[in-house]
Scaffold this motif. Structure first.
Motif, short mmCIF file in Angstrom:
data_model
loop_
_atom_site.label_atom_id
_atom_site.label_comp_id
_atom_site.label_asym_id
_atom_site.label_seq_id
_atom_site.Cartn_x
_atom_site.Cartn_y
_atom_site.Cartn_z
N THR A 91 0.81 -1.22 0.00
CA THR A 91 0.00 0.00 0.00
C THR A 91 0.84 1.26 0.00
O THR A 91 0.30 2.36 -0.12
N GLY A 92 2.13 1.12 0.14
CA GLY A 92 3.01 2.28 0.11
C GLY A 92 3.12 3.01 1.43
O GLY A 92 3.60 4.14 1.48
N HIS A 118 8.06 -3.80 -6.51
CA HIS A 118 7.01 -2.90 -6.04
C HIS A 118 7.61 -1.63 -5.44
O HIS A 118 7.12 -0.52 -5.69
N LEU A 119 8.67 -1.77 -4.67
CA LEU A 119 9.32 -0.58 -4.09
C LEU A 119 9.92 0.30 -5.18
O LEU A 119 9.89 1.53 -5.09
N GLN A 121 8.73 0.59 -8.26
CA GLN A 121 7.59 1.27 -8.88
C GLN A 121 7.10 2.43 -8.01
O GLN A 121 6.78 3.50 -8.53
N GLN A 122 7.05 2.20 -6.70
CA GLN A 122 6.64 3.28 -5.80
C GLN A 122 7.62 4.44 -5.86
O GLN A 122 7.21 5.61 -5.83
N GLN A 123 8.89 4.14 -5.97
CA GLN A 123 9.91 5.18 -6.08
C GLN A 123 9.68 5.99 -7.35
O GLN A 123 9.77 7.22 -7.35
N VAL A 125 6.82 6.34 -9.03
CA VAL A 125 5.59 7.12 -8.88
C VAL A 125 5.85 8.36 -8.04
O VAL A 125 5.43 9.47 -8.38
N ASN A 126 6.57 8.21 -6.94
CA ASN A 126 6.89 9.36 -6.08
C ASN A 126 7.72 10.39 -6.84
O ASN A 126 7.49 11.60 -6.72
#
Length: 142
Positions: A91-92, A118-119, A121-123, A125-126
């Motif tokens: 969920t981030g 996943h981490l 991809q979150q990086q 997106v951020n």
């Protein structure tokens, strides 16, 4: 232990040969002059209770069941921690991972690869959100 000096015993010098009778007399005086032990030990009520409980082998199965229950509880707690950490990563909202999660990821190749992807991809997106916000501010100034 207290050592008392011998009284009324014949003195023996290194140059003098000691007869068997004199040796027996000195030896007898040494044996009779040793004081009896007067040390006393007082056991507390708790110590007596612990000693009584230590002599009850019938309670061992109950103790073994308690230990097994505790192990199962710790195992369930670690599983919950791993699931909670993995959910937070997905969920981030992750602020880091616990030791059980690190152990799980170090021994599960698929979960580790999925978590790293996943981490990443979150990086991304951020980074894109920060870029969009910064670009918006620059466009407002222009």
């Amino acid at each position: 232990m207290h050592i008392q000096p011998l009284r009324h015993s014949p003195s023996v010098s290194p140059q003098k040969n000691v007869s068997s009778a004199e040796f027996a007399q000195v030896n007898n005086a040494v044996q009779t002059s040793a004081p009896a032990s007067t040390d006393t030990i007082t056991l507390s009520r708790d110590a007596k209770q612990l000693a009584a409980n230590a002599q009850k082998p019938a309670e061992m199965p109950a103790l073994r069941n308690n230990i097994e229950t505790l192990v199962e509880l710790k195992h369930a707690k670690m599983k919950y921690q791993v699931i909670a950490d993995m959910t937070n990563i997905a969920t981030g909202t992750s602020q880091g991972i616990s030791a059980p999660t690190a152990y799980y990821l170090s021994h599960n190749e698929d979960a580790r690869a999925m978590t790293v992807n996943h981490l990443a991809q979150q990086q991304q997106v951020n980074t894109m959100q920060i870029y969009a916000e910064t670009s918006k501010n620059i466009n407002e100034w222009a």
